[in-house]
Design a protein around this motif. Sequence first.
Motif, mmCIF file in Angstrom:
data_model
loop_
_atom_site.group_PDB
_atom_site.id
_atom_site.type_symbol
_atom_site.label_atom_id
_atom_site.label_comp_id
_atom_site.label_asym_id
_atom_site.label_seq_id
_atom_site.Cartn_x
_atom_site.Cartn_y
_atom_site.Cartn_z
ATOM 1 N N ALA A 65 51.538 37.613 22.842
ATOM 2 C CA ALA A 65 52.412 37.690 21.675
ATOM 3 C C ALA A 65 53.699 38.449 21.986
ATOM 4 N N SER A 66 53.992 38.665 23.240
ATOM 5 C CA SER A 66 55.206 39.319 23.765
ATOM 6 C C SER A 66 55.247 40.832 23.579
ATOM 7 N N ALA A 67 54.141 41.442 23.140
ATOM 8 C CA ALA A 67 54.106 42.899 22.998
ATOM 9 C C ALA A 67 53.996 43.547 24.377
ATOM 10 N N ARG A 68 54.551 44.730 24.500
ATOM 11 C CA ARG A 68 54.451 45.476 25.760
ATOM 12 C C ARG A 68 53.323 46.492 25.619
ATOM 13 N N ILE A 69 52.417 46.456 26.580
ATOM 14 C CA ILE A 69 51.167 47.201 26.491
ATOM 15 C C ILE A 69 50.986 48.071 27.726
ATOM 16 N N THR A 70 50.328 49.213 27.531
ATOM 17 C CA THR A 70 49.913 50.069 28.632
ATOM 18 C C THR A 70 48.402 50.224 28.535
ATOM 19 N N LEU A 71 47.720 50.030 29.650
ATOM 20 C CA LEU A 71 46.272 50.186 29.726
ATOM 21 C C LEU A 71 45.991 51.480 30.476
ATOM 22 N N LEU A 72 45.246 52.403 29.853
ATOM 23 C CA LEU A 72 44.981 53.716 30.438
ATOM 24 C C LEU A 72 43.500 53.895 30.728
ATOM 25 N N CYS A 73 43.191 54.529 31.856
ATOM 26 C CA CYS A 73 41.830 54.891 32.209
ATOM 27 C C CYS A 73 41.538 56.267 31.612
ATOM 28 N N ASP A 74 40.454 56.380 30.853
ATOM 29 C CA ASP A 74 40.083 57.671 30.271
ATOM 30 C C ASP A 74 39.502 58.628 31.306
ATOM 31 N N CYS A 75 38.999 58.087 32.392
ATOM 32 C CA CYS A 75 38.383 58.917 33.422
ATOM 33 C C CYS A 75 39.424 59.806 34.101
ATOM 34 N N CYS A 76 40.536 59.187 34.509
ATOM 35 C CA CYS A 76 41.531 59.956 35.259
ATOM 36 C C CYS A 76 42.896 60.006 34.572
ATOM 37 N N GLY A 77 43.072 59.247 33.489
ATOM 38 C CA GLY A 77 44.321 59.272 32.752
ATOM 39 C C GLY A 77 45.436 58.443 33.343
ATOM 40 N N ARG A 78 45.145 57.685 34.375
ATOM 41 C CA ARG A 78 46.189 56.886 35.009
ATOM 42 C C ARG A 78 46.417 55.568 34.291
ATOM 43 N N THR A 79 47.620 55.039 34.456
ATOM 44 C CA THR A 79 47.958 53.724 33.918
ATOM 45 C C THR A 79 47.409 52.658 34.848
ATOM 46 N N ILE A 80 46.760 51.657 34.259
ATOM 47 C CA ILE A 80 46.188 50.554 35.021
ATOM 48 C C ILE A 80 47.128 49.368 34.907
ATOM 49 N N ARG A 81 47.506 48.817 36.045
ATOM 50 C CA ARG A 81 48.317 47.604 36.036
ATOM 51 C C ARG A 81 47.380 46.417 36.156
ATOM 52 N N ARG A 82 47.387 45.546 35.149
ATOM 53 C CA ARG A 82 46.508 44.380 35.180
ATOM 54 C C ARG A 82 46.866 43.479 36.340
ATOM 55 N N GLY A 83 45.854 43.056 37.074
ATOM 56 C CA GLY A 83 46.054 42.139 38.179
ATOM 57 C C GLY A 83 46.605 42.784 39.432
ATOM 58 N N ALA A 84 46.738 44.097 39.453
ATOM 59 C CA ALA A 84 47.308 44.777 40.611
ATOM 60 C C ALA A 84 46.358 44.739 41.803
ATOM 61 N N PHE A 85 45.076 44.778 41.526
ATOM 62 C CA PHE A 85 44.072 44.690 42.587
ATOM 63 C C PHE A 85 42.788 44.167 41.978
ATOM 64 N N PRO A 86 41.917 43.584 42.788
ATOM 65 C CA PRO A 86 40.660 43.062 42.239
ATOM 66 C C PRO A 86 39.780 44.188 41.733
ATOM 67 N N VAL A 87 39.056 43.920 40.677
ATOM 68 C CA VAL A 87 38.168 44.911 40.090
ATOM 69 C C VAL A 87 36.735 44.452 40.298
ATOM 70 N N ASN A 88 35.923 45.318 40.824
ATOM 71 C CA ASN A 88 34.508 45.021 41.030
ATOM 72 C C ASN A 88 33.774 45.414 39.755
ATOM 73 N N LEU A 89 33.480 44.427 38.897
ATOM 74 C CA LEU A 89 32.865 44.723 37.609
ATOM 75 C C LEU A 89 31.467 45.286 37.747
ATOM 76 N N ALA A 90 30.777 45.011 38.841
ATOM 77 C CA ALA A 90 29.434 45.559 39.047
ATOM 78 C C ALA A 90 29.491 47.080 39.135
ATOM 79 N N ARG A 91 30.619 47.602 39.550
ATOM 80 C CA ARG A 91 30.792 49.042 39.692
ATOM 81 C C ARG A 91 30.769 49.764 38.348
#
Length: 110
Positions: A65-91
Motif C-alpha cells: 500500500a506504499s507505506a514505509r515500514i521498519t521491522l525491529l527485533c525485540d531481542c537486540c533492538g536492531r532494524t531488520i531489512r526484509r530479504g537482506a539475507f535468508p532466514v532459517n525459520l527452524a531456528r
Amino acid sequence: MEEPGFRVLLTDAGDRKMEAVRAIRTVTGLSLWNSKLLLASAPVEITAAGWLEVADGAVRVLEDASARITLLCDCCGRTIRRGAFPVNLARYMEPWSLETCWASCPPAAI
C-alpha cells in the motif's frame, strides 16, 4: 531465554494514503477512523512483538500500500531489512539469547 518478537513500525504513509489506511485496518483490525488516526500519528508502532511470519505478513501488506515500514527485533533492538539475507525459520523454534540473535549475527546461507 525467550524467542524474540518482531515489531512493525509505520514510519511514513507513502503516496497512496487511503490504501495505507486500508492496509492498517487489515493488519490491526481497527476501524477506518482509528486506522486513519494511527496513520496520521506516524511514526507509530503498528503491531506489538510477535512471530516473524506475522510481522513479515504485516510488512508485506503495508508496503504493498506504499507505506514505509521498519521491522525491529525485540531481542537486540536492531532494524531488520526484509530479504537482506535468508532466514532459517527452524531456528525460531528454539530458545534464543542475545548472542544468537540472527539480527545481530545473520545465519549462514541455507
